[in-house]
Motif scaffolding. Structure first.
Motif, short mmCIF file in Angstrom:
data_model
loop_
_atom_site.label_atom_id
_atom_site.label_comp_id
_atom_site.label_asym_id
_atom_site.label_seq_id
_atom_site.Cartn_x
_atom_site.Cartn_y
_atom_site.Cartn_z
N LEU A 359 0.84 -1.20 0.00
CA LEU A 359 0.00 0.00 0.00
C LEU A 359 0.87 1.25 0.00
N LEU A 360 0.46 2.22 -0.76
CA LEU A 360 1.22 3.46 -0.81
C LEU A 360 0.94 4.29 0.44
N ARG A 361 1.86 5.16 0.72
CA ARG A 361 1.66 6.14 1.79
C ARG A 361 1.70 7.53 1.19
N THR A 362 1.37 8.49 1.99
CA THR A 362 1.30 9.86 1.48
C THR A 362 2.16 10.78 2.33
N LYS A 363 2.61 11.83 1.68
CA LYS A 363 3.11 12.99 2.43
C LYS A 363 2.02 14.04 2.35
N ARG A 364 1.77 14.68 3.42
CA ARG A 364 0.63 15.58 3.46
C ARG A 364 1.04 16.95 3.96
N SER A 365 0.46 17.94 3.38
CA SER A 365 0.61 19.28 3.94
C SER A 365 -0.61 19.55 4.81
N LYS A 366 -0.45 20.46 5.73
CA LYS A 366 -1.51 20.68 6.72
C LYS A 366 -1.91 22.15 6.75
N ARG A 367 -3.18 22.36 6.87
CA ARG A 367 -3.73 23.71 6.92
C ARG A 367 -4.51 23.91 8.19
N CYS A 368 -4.55 25.14 8.60
CA CYS A 368 -5.41 25.50 9.71
C CYS A 368 -6.86 25.38 9.24
N LYS A 369 -7.68 24.77 10.07
CA LYS A 369 -9.06 24.55 9.64
C LYS A 369 -9.85 25.85 9.65
N SER A 370 -9.51 26.75 10.51
CA SER A 370 -10.34 27.94 10.62
C SER A 370 -9.89 29.04 9.67
N CYS A 371 -8.59 29.21 9.48
CA CYS A 371 -8.19 30.33 8.62
C CYS A 371 -7.54 29.85 7.33
N LYS A 372 -7.42 28.57 7.16
CA LYS A 372 -6.93 27.97 5.91
C LYS A 372 -5.47 28.29 5.62
N HIS A 373 -4.79 28.83 6.58
CA HIS A 373 -3.37 29.09 6.32
C HIS A 373 -2.60 27.78 6.42
N ILE A 374 -1.58 27.70 5.60
CA ILE A 374 -0.83 26.46 5.55
C ILE A 374 0.13 26.42 6.74
N LEU A 375 0.15 25.31 7.42
CA LEU A 375 0.96 25.19 8.62
C LEU A 375 2.17 24.30 8.39
N VAL A 376 1.97 23.26 7.61
CA VAL A 376 3.08 22.34 7.34
C VAL A 376 3.07 22.03 5.86
N LYS A 377 4.19 22.20 5.25
CA LYS A 377 4.30 21.82 3.85
C LYS A 377 5.63 21.11 3.68
N PRO A 378 5.59 19.81 3.52
CA PRO A 378 6.85 19.09 3.36
C PRO A 378 7.39 19.24 1.95
N GLU A 379 8.65 18.90 1.82
CA GLU A 379 9.24 18.86 0.49
C GLU A 379 8.53 17.82 -0.35
N PHE A 380 8.53 18.03 -1.63
CA PHE A 380 7.74 17.19 -2.52
C PHE A 380 8.29 15.78 -2.60
N LYS A 381 9.60 15.66 -2.58
CA LYS A 381 10.20 14.35 -2.81
C LYS A 381 9.94 13.43 -1.63
N PRO A 382 9.64 12.18 -1.90
CA PRO A 382 9.32 11.27 -0.80
C PRO A 382 10.48 11.05 0.17
N GLN A 383 11.69 11.08 -0.35
CA GLN A 383 12.81 10.75 0.52
C GLN A 383 13.24 11.92 1.39
#
Lengths: 647, 211
Positions: A359-383
């Protein structure tokens, strides 16, 4: 992943503020406080004091997070827990080969690795591609290849599968499983396309827009078991899609395609159009459309094998039962329910189990639910382990560490012995009613000095009443200056260490009320005086429901600690062994176990309020040229897990 | 042994490694410590299980000679350099009774050892057995965990106590694995590995050793 003592959990303030209800006027948690006047702060404070945080309440346990899991939104000026954020997938990757899979391919092929990564159908360990020709030198590596499990020693030879080449095993396997089971190669749409993919539906629309196919094709031109499970699913889906579109062919039937709206976009469009036409146009032009509406066709079920019908053989169950009862099957030959979950439904025996593509896994970016600002944005590459954006709470709230202070025997023991072997109290066996002192260090990671006010209920909630006193509840922490300063500071580490260890020079430091214990550039240590309460044995006061609630909450916390979003549902993880004496009834006076699980754990709720002046950011609508200093405030509850009280 | 106890439990090397006098380290010339590494009592490091310089070139020459195609032989070391069996980075911590053993593999009929590479800020719990091919930085290996041969633990991987990582498994970054055989059961938070917080305590841990 329950933590060893001492630990710190932080309660996300969202627990008191339902996210779904932004219209709620009265906020009990002092959340923003960017420029709140002082009396209001006090108001909030009073409110907080009205209801102390109870780390044992079942509800509170769901809001407690280890500090490294928390994020911080710079717009809301608030701590964000995993409940207060939304996630977006950045990339898909295989956890075994760490290659990325494009999301278009995930959509078309399913979320499994398309390379050589498989997991064992018996034990879920990853399978390795290995050759059968293990002779050195002569082999020239052309031997047949198998997938083998290094954990349970299962190989694909057990189900009679060998591979010709060591690459592209997924394709080889899918061909083999389709053919080796006496089924001819599945037709166009069968070759292991994800059945949910839009591509598969596109295929199936091509070959089936015709009128009921039962007379178009001879019904049983092939033997009934001709389709593999995947192909059969695709056939059935195509069949029902056609049925839906045919039976709801009249555009005036708004409900006809309701069922199929999800996966047939023309149908969805029809439905939307028919909503308009039937409601407005038919209303305008009278009942013409009603007259033109034909009698809707009846939906029928699949009737032929090509439509996906599979008739169970009349003796199918008998043969299965006989096989189960036979000696060569036995208990070991049966697939367990955990193994069958991931296999085709008709797999009943170990021989039916196929290797599972990882099964594949994901890298995910995270946003604040109330103001939609991005809180975590990982690098695109899986490694990559780096982040483009990472607003973690640890860089805003003070980092809390707790450490027991060496016991200072009040009786006359010479200082030399205390220096040599100053016994720190064993956190797993705290003596009841014997006061201990705990050093609470808060380290500031912000570039502004912070004023911290700590508060704690004088007696911990719960059955075991532990008295807690913060000797210096209000103090300042210096700013976190840049790294170079820190390097210079660290040039005299010996002095720092000695002061931190609590033994300055020859004499012993004594904790004083109202004074900080120790202070550094960006950290401050205060002393907590704790008198662990006496653990009452088997008082029958707690009813069983309360007990159960608490236990559930504990379970939830443990489960959350190992946030189980993995592909496998690990049943072992969820089993929590009941502590000794649990479930034996509360009346058993002789048993020395505590009345309820983890009752003896000493957890101290501490309310932290931090105030600091920071430069005004751009988003504030104050139109002044120079950066204005704004008073900020952040308040939250944290729980210090100090230790376990001996009983 | 009172005189030894007076000398102190740990030998501190020039690069700041703190090595317990009661640890069992074999084949020291095949072990590289990056500095400020702690090795505790009864920890076992098998530096003597290095790849024999004679074994590998013969097998590699035979395979290249026979097949004639560039087969991907994993990391063929130069035969002249002294082979490294175990290399450990900075601020790593090997707890009591942990066993570090280079991975081995039967490759074309030849059983050979491969180097065990351990990164920085790695914690290896008590009684853990590590046979991984590589362990990244900031990896936590819990007590009683078993890391199978040729496994790869990427940076910030977290192995729960008692987990059994099957041979050859790859644990991606930030993943929490547990159980036997180990599966990915979750992910650590984004703040994991920040200095002073969970996962970033290596320096503090080092400082407290031997004091």
């Amino acid at each position: 992943m329950s933590r060893p003592f001492p630990y710190t959990y932080i309660s996300c303030p969202c627990v008191e503020r339902p996210v779904s209800d932004p219209s709620r006027k009265k906020e009990t948690s002092p959340r923003k406080g960017s420029s709140q006047p002082a009396p209001e702060i006090n108001d909030n404070d009073d409110e907080e004091e009205e209801k102390d945080f109870d780390p044992r309440s079942p509800r509170a346990n769901f809001s407690l997070y280890p500090p490294e899991q928390l994020l911080y939104c710079e717009d809301c000026h608030q701590i964000k827990c995993p409940r207060c954020i939304t996630e977006e997938i950045v990339c898909w990757y295989c956890p075994s080969c760490l290659f990325e899979t494009p999301s278009s391919m995930v959509r078309s092929e399913g979320n499994r690795c398309a390379r050589n990564c498989f997991s064992c159908p018996i034990c879920t360990a990853p399978l390795a591609v290995s050759t059968l020709e293990n002779v050195s030198g002569s082999g020239s590596q052309q031997g047949p290849w198998v997938l083998s499990c290094g954990y349970c020693m299962w190989t694909t030879l057990d189900i009679g599968i060998k591979f010709d080449k060591p690459t592209n095993i997924r394709n080889q396997l899918s061909k083999m499983t389709e053919s080796s089971r006496g089924r001819q190669m599945s037709r166009a749409y069968g070759d292991l396309k994800s059945p949910l993919s839009p591509l598969a539906t596109a295929y199936s629309t091509v070959d089936g827009p015709e009128v009921p196919p039962d007379d178009g094709k001879p019904p049983a031109d092939e033997d009934p078991a001709v389709l593999g499970p995947d192909a059969r699913f695709a056939a059935l889906k195509a069949f029902y899609r056609n049925q839906l579109s045919e039976t709801s062919a009249s555009p005036n039937d708004p409900l006809g395609t309701d069922f199929g709206a999800g996966f047939s976009s023309p149908g969805a469009l029809n439905r939307i159009m028919s909503l308009y036409t039937s409601s407005t146009l038919s209303g305008l032009y009278g009942g013409n459309s009603k007259k033109s509406k034909p009698k809707p066709l009846m939906m029928r079920e699949a009737q032929t094998a090509s439509e996906g019908l599979k008739l169970a053989a009349s003796d199918a169950e008998d043969t299965i039962i006989q096989r189960m009862a036979s000696d060569d099957c036995g208990w070991e030959g049966l697939a367990s329910s955990e193994q069958r979950v991931f296999q085709f439904p008709e797999a009943r025996f170990v021989e039916d189990l196929l290797p599972l593509p990882t099964l594949l896994r994901t890298k995910r970016s995270k946003r604040c639910k109330s103001c939609k600002h991005i809180l975590v944005k990982p690098e695109f590459k899986p490694q990559s382990t780096r982040f483009r954006i990472r607003l973690i709470a640890l860089s805003y709230i003070p980092l809390t560490t707790i450490r027991p202070l060496a016991v200072s025997p009040s009786s006359g023991v010479t200082s030399s012995t205390t220096l040599l072997a100053a016994p720190t109290p064993d956190l797993n066996a705290l003596q009841p009613l014997q006061p201990i002192q705990i050093l609470l260090t808060l380290k500031n990671h912000m570039f502004d000095p912070v004023r911290v006010t700590l508060g704690t209920p004088s007696v911990t909630p719960g059955a075991v009443a532990t008295k807690v006193t913060i000797l210096c509840p209000q103090f300042d922490i210096g700013a976190n200056s840049d790294v170079w300063d820190e390097a210079l500071q660290a040039s005299n580490p010996a002095d720092q260490r000695s002061s931190r260890s609590g033994l300055t020079g020859g004499y012993e430091k004594v904790a004083e009320a109202g004074k900080v214990w120790d202070k550094g550039r960006n950290w401050t240590t205060v002393v907590l005086e704790v008198v662990p309460g006496l653990l009452e044995r088997k008082t029958g006061t707690l009813n069983t429901k309360e007990k159960k609630d608490e236990e559930d909450a504990k379970d939830a916390r443990h489960a959350r600690d190992a946030t189980s979003d993995g592909g496998w549902s690990d049943s072992d993880e969820n089993e929590t062994t009941p502590p000794p004496g649990h479930g034996l009834g509360l009346e058993t006076q002789s048993s020395p176990a505590p009345a309820q699980p983890d009752e003896d754990v000493l957890e101290i709720p501490v309310f932290v309020r931090m105030e600091w002046d920071s430069e005004n950011q751009m988003e504030q609508p104050v139109a002044k040229g120079k950066p204005e200093m704004v008073k900020r405030e952040l308040a939250y509850w944290m729980v210090l897990g100090v230790g376990r009280i001996e009983y | 042994m009172p005189p030894k106890a007076a000398k102190g439990e740990y030998i501190e090397t020039d690069t700041g490694n703190k090595i317990s006098r009661r640890s069992n380290i074999h084949g020291t010339q095949h072990i590289i410590l990056g500095g400020k590494t702690v090795i505790q009592t009864d920890a076992v490091i098998r530096g003597d299980l290095y790849r024999l310089p004679g074994a590998h070139p013969s097998s590699s020459s035979s395979t290249t000679g026979d097949s004639g195609e560039p087969t991907p032989a994993p990391a063929p070391a130069a035969p002249n350099t002294p082979s490294v069996a175990v290399s450990i980075g900075r601020y790593s911590y090997v707890s009591k009774q942990a066993v570090l053993r280079p991975p081995s593999r039967l490759h074309r009929g030849v059983h050979s050892f491969y180097p065990l590479k351990i990164g920085d800020h790695v914690f290896i719990g008590e009684r853990a057995v590590v046979e991984a091919a590589s362990v990244g930085n900031h990896v936590h290996i819990g007590c009683d965990a078993v890391v199978g041969s040729m496994a790869i633990l990427k940076d910030f991987a977290y192995v729960l106590d008692g987990a059994v990582i099957p041979p050859g498994m790859v644990v991606p970054s930030w993943c929490v694995v547990g159980g036997a055989p180990a599966r990915i059961v979750g992910e650590v938070g984004e703040g994991y590995g920040v200095e002073g917080a969970e996962g970033g305590l290596a320096r503090e841990r080092y400082r407290l050793v031997g004091r």
